[in-house]
Scaffold this motif. Structure first.
Motif, PDB file in Angstrom:
ATOM      1  N   ILE A  63      98.573  60.255 -79.655  1.00 23.35           N
ATOM      2  CA  ILE A  63      97.532  59.937 -80.635  1.00 23.35           C
ATOM      3  C   ILE A  63      98.023  60.201 -82.050  1.00 23.35           C
ATOM      4  CG2 ILE A  63      95.256  60.637 -81.475  1.00 23.35           C
ATOM      5  CD1 ILE A  63      94.456  61.020 -78.534  1.00 23.35           C
ATOM      6  N   MET A  64      98.687  61.317 -82.280  1.00 20.77           N
ATOM      7  CA  MET A  64      99.182  61.630 -83.624  1.00 20.77           C
ATOM      8  C   MET A  64     100.259  60.650 -84.086  1.00 20.77           C
ATOM      9  SD  MET A  64      99.469  65.715 -83.764  1.00 20.77           S
ATOM     10  CE  MET A  64      98.231  66.732 -83.002  1.00 20.77           C
ATOM     11  N   LYS A  65     101.117  60.235 -83.163  1.00 24.73           N
ATOM     12  CA  LYS A  65     102.213  59.330 -83.508  1.00 24.73           C
ATOM     13  C   LYS A  65     101.697  57.933 -83.859  1.00 24.73           C
ATOM     14  CE  LYS A  65     104.759  57.529 -80.300  1.00 24.73           C
ATOM     15  NZ  LYS A  65     105.675  57.339 -79.183  1.00 24.73           N
ATOM     16  N   ASN A  66     100.652  57.477 -83.186  1.00 25.94           N
ATOM     17  CA  ASN A  66     100.178  56.104 -83.355  1.00 25.94           C
ATOM     18  C   ASN A  66      98.909  55.979 -84.180  1.00 25.94           C
ATOM     19  OD1 ASN A  66     102.218  54.855 -81.779  1.00 25.94           O
ATOM     20  ND2 ASN A  66     101.223  55.678 -79.971  1.00 25.94           N
ATOM     21  N   ARG A  67      98.455  57.044 -84.788  1.00 26.08           N
ATOM     22  CA  ARG A  67      97.220  56.995 -85.574  1.00 26.08           C
ATOM     23  C   ARG A  67      97.385  56.049 -86.760  1.00 26.08           C
ATOM     24  NH1 ARG A  67      94.862  62.521 -86.867  1.00 26.08           N
ATOM     25  NH2 ARG A  67      93.928  62.173 -84.854  1.00 26.08           N
ATOM     26  N   GLY A  68      96.420  55.153 -86.906  1.00 24.50           N
ATOM     27  CA  GLY A  68      96.418  54.245 -88.040  1.00 24.50           C
ATOM     28  C   GLY A  68      97.153  52.941 -87.808  1.00 24.50           C
ATOM     29  N   LYS A  69      97.788  52.739 -86.692  1.00 24.29           N
ATOM     30  CA  LYS A  69      98.499  51.492 -86.409  1.00 24.29           C
ATOM     31  C   LYS A  69      97.524  50.462 -85.853  1.00 24.29           C
ATOM     32  CE  LYS A  69     103.016  53.508 -85.492  1.00 24.29           C
ATOM     33  NZ  LYS A  69     104.078  53.658 -84.503  1.00 24.29           N
ATOM     34  N   ALA A  70      97.715  49.214 -86.238  1.00 18.96           N
ATOM     35  CA  ALA A  70      96.807  48.146 -85.801  1.00 18.96           C
ATOM     36  C   ALA A  70      96.943  47.863 -84.307  1.00 18.96           C
ATOM     37  CB  ALA A  70      97.088  46.881 -86.595  1.00 18.96           C
ATOM     38  N   GLU A  71      98.155  47.984 -83.785  1.00 18.96           N
ATOM     39  CA  GLU A  71      98.346  47.697 -82.356  1.00 18.96           C
ATOM     40  C   GLU A  71      97.879  48.847 -81.456  1.00 18.96           C
ATOM     41  OE1 GLU A  71     102.162  49.434 -83.911  1.00 18.96           O
ATOM     42  OE2 GLU A  71     100.975  47.720 -84.523  1.00 18.96           O
ATOM     43  N   PHE A  72      97.459  49.934 -82.049  1.00 14.42           N
ATOM     44  CA  PHE A  72      96.980  51.090 -81.288  1.00 14.42           C
ATOM     45  C   PHE A  72      95.452  51.122 -81.355  1.00 14.42           C
ATOM     46  CE2 PHE A  72      96.176  55.678 -80.649  1.00 14.42           C
ATOM     47  CZ  PHE A  72      96.788  55.819 -79.434  1.00 14.42           C
ATOM     48  N   SER A  73      94.850  50.128 -80.719  1.00 14.20           N
ATOM     49  CA  SER A  73      93.391  50.065 -80.668  1.00 14.20           C
ATOM     50  C   SER A  73      92.989  49.519 -79.308  1.00 14.20           C
ATOM     51  CB  SER A  73      92.835  49.186 -81.778  1.00 14.20           C
ATOM     52  OG  SER A  73      93.208  47.844 -81.566  1.00 14.20           O
ATOM     53  N   LEU A  74      91.744  49.734 -78.962  1.00 16.71           N
ATOM     54  CA  LEU A  74      91.256  49.263 -77.676  1.00 16.71           C
ATOM     55  C   LEU A  74      91.249  47.736 -77.618  1.00 16.71           C
ATOM     56  CD1 LEU A  74      90.633  51.207 -75.518  1.00 16.71           C
ATOM     57  CD2 LEU A  74      88.224  51.060 -76.024  1.00 16.71           C
TER      58      LEU A  74
END
Length: 84
Positions: A63-74
């Protein structure tokens, strides 16, 4: 996102195993009478608790590594299911 979902499912499976299988494992009467014997439920408890801690740390790192990335969403995850 797929890695996060697999880690959450792994954590839930380990928690279920700990709650319903390890804690309710029968202990033989011979072992209960010996105050110095290591009970047979000690090692499964230790191993599952350590695994739960490690998987929780891994979830937090993902979660910390990918926070704020567009591809990291449901939404992005559900869109990529077809390709999987």
């Amino acid at each position: 996102m797929f890695e996060l979902i697999l880690n959450v499912l792994l954590w839930l499976g380990l928690a279920y195993t700990y709650a319903f299988h390890v804690l309710e494992a029968p202990v033989p009467a011979k072992v209960l009478r010996n105050p110095y014997a290591l009970k047979p439920d000690v090692w499964p408890n230790v191993i599952i608790i350590l695994l739960l801690i490690c998987v929780a740390i891994n979830i937090a790192r993902i979660i910390m590594k990918n926070r704020g990335k567009a591809e990291f969403s449901l939404g992005a995850f559900f869109a990529s299911i077809g390709g999987f």
